[in-house]
Design a protein around this motif. Structure first.
Motif, mmCIF file in Angstrom:
data_model
loop_
_atom_site.group_PDB
_atom_site.id
_atom_site.type_symbol
_atom_site.label_atom_id
_atom_site.label_comp_id
_atom_site.label_asym_id
_atom_site.label_seq_id
_atom_site.Cartn_x
_atom_site.Cartn_y
_atom_site.Cartn_z
ATOM 1 N N PRO A 64 0.916 -1.203 0.098
ATOM 2 C CA PRO A 64 0.009 0.040 0.049
ATOM 3 C C PRO A 64 0.650 1.123 -0.035
ATOM 4 O O PRO A 64 1.815 1.249 0.041
ATOM 5 N N ALA A 65 0.383 2.492 0.054
ATOM 6 C CA ALA A 65 0.902 3.778 -0.166
ATOM 7 C C ALA A 65 1.672 3.828 1.185
ATOM 8 O O ALA A 65 1.132 3.644 2.081
ATOM 9 N N GLY A 66 2.782 4.616 1.027
ATOM 10 C CA GLY A 66 3.461 4.853 2.125
ATOM 11 C C GLY A 66 4.250 3.514 2.954
ATOM 12 O O GLY A 66 4.701 3.490 4.001
ATOM 13 N N SER A 67 4.134 2.195 2.269
ATOM 14 C CA SER A 67 4.764 1.220 2.979
ATOM 15 C C SER A 67 6.245 1.248 2.858
ATOM 16 O O SER A 67 6.635 0.261 3.755
ATOM 17 N N GLY A 68 6.626 1.871 2.222
ATOM 18 C CA GLY A 68 8.074 1.893 2.130
ATOM 19 C C GLY A 68 8.777 1.218 0.590
ATOM 20 O O GLY A 68 9.804 1.101 0.452
ATOM 21 N N ARG A 117 2.203 3.952 8.658
ATOM 22 C CA ARG A 117 2.616 4.754 7.334
ATOM 23 C C ARG A 117 2.531 6.031 7.335
ATOM 24 O O ARG A 117 2.823 6.901 6.724
ATOM 25 N N ALA A 118 1.198 6.274 7.877
ATOM 26 C CA ALA A 118 0.776 7.869 8.056
ATOM 27 C C ALA A 118 1.713 8.784 8.819
ATOM 28 O O ALA A 118 2.161 9.633 8.439
ATOM 29 N N ALA A 119 2.401 7.814 9.809
ATOM 30 C CA ALA A 119 3.128 8.591 10.695
ATOM 31 C C ALA A 119 4.884 9.031 10.027
ATOM 32 O O ALA A 119 5.148 9.849 10.092
ATOM 33 N N ARG A 120 4.899 7.747 9.216
ATOM 34 C CA ARG A 120 6.264 8.056 8.519
ATOM 35 C C ARG A 120 6.092 9.047 7.546
ATOM 36 O O ARG A 120 6.938 9.803 7.192
ATOM 37 N N ARG A 121 5.067 9.105 6.835
ATOM 38 C CA ARG A 121 4.677 10.252 5.688
ATOM 39 C C ARG A 121 4.681 11.367 6.332
ATOM 40 O O ARG A 121 5.277 12.449 5.955
ATOM 41 N N GLY A 122 4.079 11.502 7.682
ATOM 42 C CA GLY A 122 3.902 12.834 8.419
ATOM 43 C C GLY A 122 5.101 13.526 8.906
ATOM 44 O O GLY A 122 5.399 14.518 9.002
ATOM 45 N N ALA A 123 6.358 12.497 9.123
ATOM 46 C CA ALA A 123 7.617 12.833 9.501
ATOM 47 C C ALA A 123 8.003 13.713 8.551
ATOM 48 O O ALA A 123 9.285 14.475 8.642
ATOM 49 N N GLU A 124 7.886 13.582 7.248
ATOM 50 C CA GLU A 124 8.267 14.433 5.965
ATOM 51 C C GLU A 124 7.642 15.671 6.071
ATOM 52 O O GLU A 124 8.087 16.531 5.376
ATOM 53 N N LEU A 125 6.685 16.044 6.834
ATOM 54 C CA LEU A 125 5.816 17.065 6.595
ATOM 55 C C LEU A 125 5.573 17.565 8.278
ATOM 56 O O LEU A 125 6.038 17.026 9.073
ATOM 57 N N THR A 126 4.995 18.839 8.192
ATOM 58 C CA THR A 126 4.450 19.532 9.638
ATOM 59 C C THR A 126 2.928 19.769 9.648
ATOM 60 O O THR A 126 2.486 20.069 8.340
ATOM 61 N N GLY A 127 2.488 19.922 10.964
ATOM 62 C CA GLY A 127 0.950 20.540 10.953
ATOM 63 C C GLY A 127 -0.062 19.822 10.013
ATOM 64 O O GLY A 127 0.049 18.640 9.847
ATOM 65 N N ALA A 147 -0.447 19.782 6.859
ATOM 66 C CA ALA A 147 0.121 18.941 5.801
ATOM 67 C C ALA A 147 0.319 17.646 6.162
ATOM 68 O O ALA A 147 -0.138 16.737 5.477
ATOM 69 N N ALA A 148 0.723 17.307 7.508
ATOM 70 C CA ALA A 148 0.589 16.025 7.940
ATOM 71 C C ALA A 148 -0.471 15.239 7.702
ATOM 72 O O ALA A 148 -0.761 13.971 7.470
ATOM 73 N N LYS A 149 -1.462 15.992 8.322
ATOM 74 C CA LYS A 149 -2.817 15.525 8.359
ATOM 75 C C LYS A 149 -3.555 15.232 7.257
ATOM 76 O O LYS A 149 -3.935 14.103 6.807
ATOM 77 N N THR A 150 -3.281 16.068 6.366
ATOM 78 C CA THR A 150 -3.918 15.986 5.032
ATOM 79 C C THR A 150 -3.395 14.819 4.284
ATOM 80 O O THR A 150 -3.621 14.043 3.439
ATOM 81 N N ALA A 151 -1.680 14.564 4.259
ATOM 82 C CA ALA A 151 -1.074 13.643 3.511
ATOM 83 C C ALA A 151 -1.636 12.281 4.154
ATOM 84 O O ALA A 151 -1.816 11.365 3.181
ATOM 85 N N ALA A 152 -1.900 12.134 5.657
ATOM 86 C CA ALA A 152 -2.261 10.739 6.087
ATOM 87 C C ALA A 152 -3.774 10.565 5.379
ATOM 88 O O ALA A 152 -4.044 9.433 5.050
ATOM 89 N N GLU A 153 -4.657 11.694 5.302
ATOM 90 C CA GLU A 153 -6.027 11.275 4.850
ATOM 91 C C GLU A 153 -5.790 10.851 3.225
ATOM 92 O O GLU A 153 -6.607 10.191 2.812
ATOM 93 N N ALA A 154 -5.071 11.658 2.809
ATOM 94 C CA ALA A 154 -4.796 11.577 1.199
ATOM 95 C C ALA A 154 -4.256 9.935 0.927
ATOM 96 O O ALA A 154 -4.772 9.239 -0.042
ATOM 97 N N LEU A 155 -3.519 9.408 1.828
ATOM 98 C CA LEU A 155 -2.876 8.104 1.814
ATOM 99 C C LEU A 155 -3.859 7.184 1.921
ATOM 100 O O LEU A 155 -4.019 6.145 1.099
ATOM 101 N N ALA A 156 -4.973 7.115 2.833
ATOM 102 C CA ALA A 156 -5.859 6.265 3.166
ATOM 103 C C ALA A 156 -6.890 6.358 1.870
ATOM 104 O O ALA A 156 -7.157 5.026 1.519
#
Ligand SMILES: Nc1ncnc2c1ncn2[C@@H]1O[C@H](COP(=O)(O)OP(=O)(O)OP(=O)(O)O)[C@@H](O)[C@H]1O
Ligand SMILES: Nc1ccn([C@@H]2O[C@H](COP(=O)(O)O)[C@@H](O)[C@H]2O)c(=O)n1
Length: 231
Positions: A12-16, A156-166, A168-177
């Protein structure tokens, strides 16, 4: 007939998939093929041309003009559409949001899968790590090493979020799912197909995950092909 050793990696998305596959390919001296880049580049190409990616007929009609190239050297990764380098542009959230509707078109999948098989067959290195969503099942179901790389959605969301802040991290996690939900309607990458090894990196750090992939490949290389018998 090519003798290239294929390592198929889905997930899945963000699995590495991309970071782990690229690093494993470097350690192994193998080539690396990011298949998601083709779908992303097509989404970029349509968007750039002002073509609605939701219009299936227009998407199919655009395929002959889609001039796509990708670097398979893990040390020199690039993606080109025509003469435009789109390596970074195809990672933009805008393109990530458009890609699933393009990937669901069967004609698109046939087109890019033919491309992938040509790239794999022309690899000059002894092996190639190919990653995506349907590599273990459709593109290279006979690969000697097939891995489903996964991790919990939270990790996966946390790893993606670590690349972003605030926000943007929440939006990226939602987009990933959201992207996983859309992609799951087309390909099966949440559960391993028969014979596919599940590598769950939820509790593994990055080097340990790469080492697990490399170890599977070394085991696969050490296992001789079954002898062909004649009756
Ligand atoms: N085992 C791990 N431990 C910690 N971080 C990891 C691990 N595996 C991958 N990562 C990190 O997770 C993030 C997502 O990885 P990556 O971009 O390779 O995923 P992907 O599956 O290719 O995603 P996508 O399908 O969205 O392109 C990256 O920041 C990567 O460095
Ligand atoms: N084998 C594949 C690979 C990718 N896709 C689609 O492309 C999108 C982008 O992939 P990334 O690996 O770069 O995240 C993905 O969301 C899928 O829509 C695919 O269908 N099959």
């Amino acid at each position: 007939m090519s003798n290239v050793f294929v390592v198929a990696v889905d997930g899945p998305a963000g699995s590495g998939k991309s970071s782990v596959s690229k690093a494993a390919a470097k350690q192994l001296g193998f080539a690396y093929l990011d298949t998601g880049a083709a779908y992303r580049a097509l989404a970029w190409y349509l968007d750039d041309a002002g073509i609605d990616g939701g219009n299936t007929a227009l998407v199919i009609a655009s395929l002959p003009g889609f001039d796509y190239r990708i670097g398979t050297d893990p040390d020199e990764y690039f993606v080109l559409v025509g003469s435009t380098e789109v390596t970074d542009a195809i990672r933009e959230p805008r393109i990530s949001a458009l890609v699933s509707q393009v990937a669901r078109v069967p004609e698109v999948r046939t087109f890019v899968n033919n491309l992938f098989r040509t790239i794999i067959a022309s690899t000059e290195k002894p092996g190639i790590v190919v990653e995506g969503r349907d590599i273990t099942t459709v593109v290279a179901p006979d690969a000697p090493v097939r891995i489903l790389l996964t991790a919990s959605e939270e990790v996966r969301a946390a790893r993606r979020g670590a690349e972003l802040t605030g926000d943007a991290a929440k939006t990226a996690a939602e987009a990933l799912a959201k992207r996983d939900r859309a992609d799951s309607a087309v390909t099966e990458f949440m559960t391993a197909a028969e014979g596919v090894y599940t590598l769950d990196s939820t509790h593994l750090d990055f080097p340990a995950t790469i080492a697990a992939v490399v170890e599977r490949v070394h085991n696969g290389l050490a296992t001789p092909e079954p002898a062909h018998t004649t009756e």
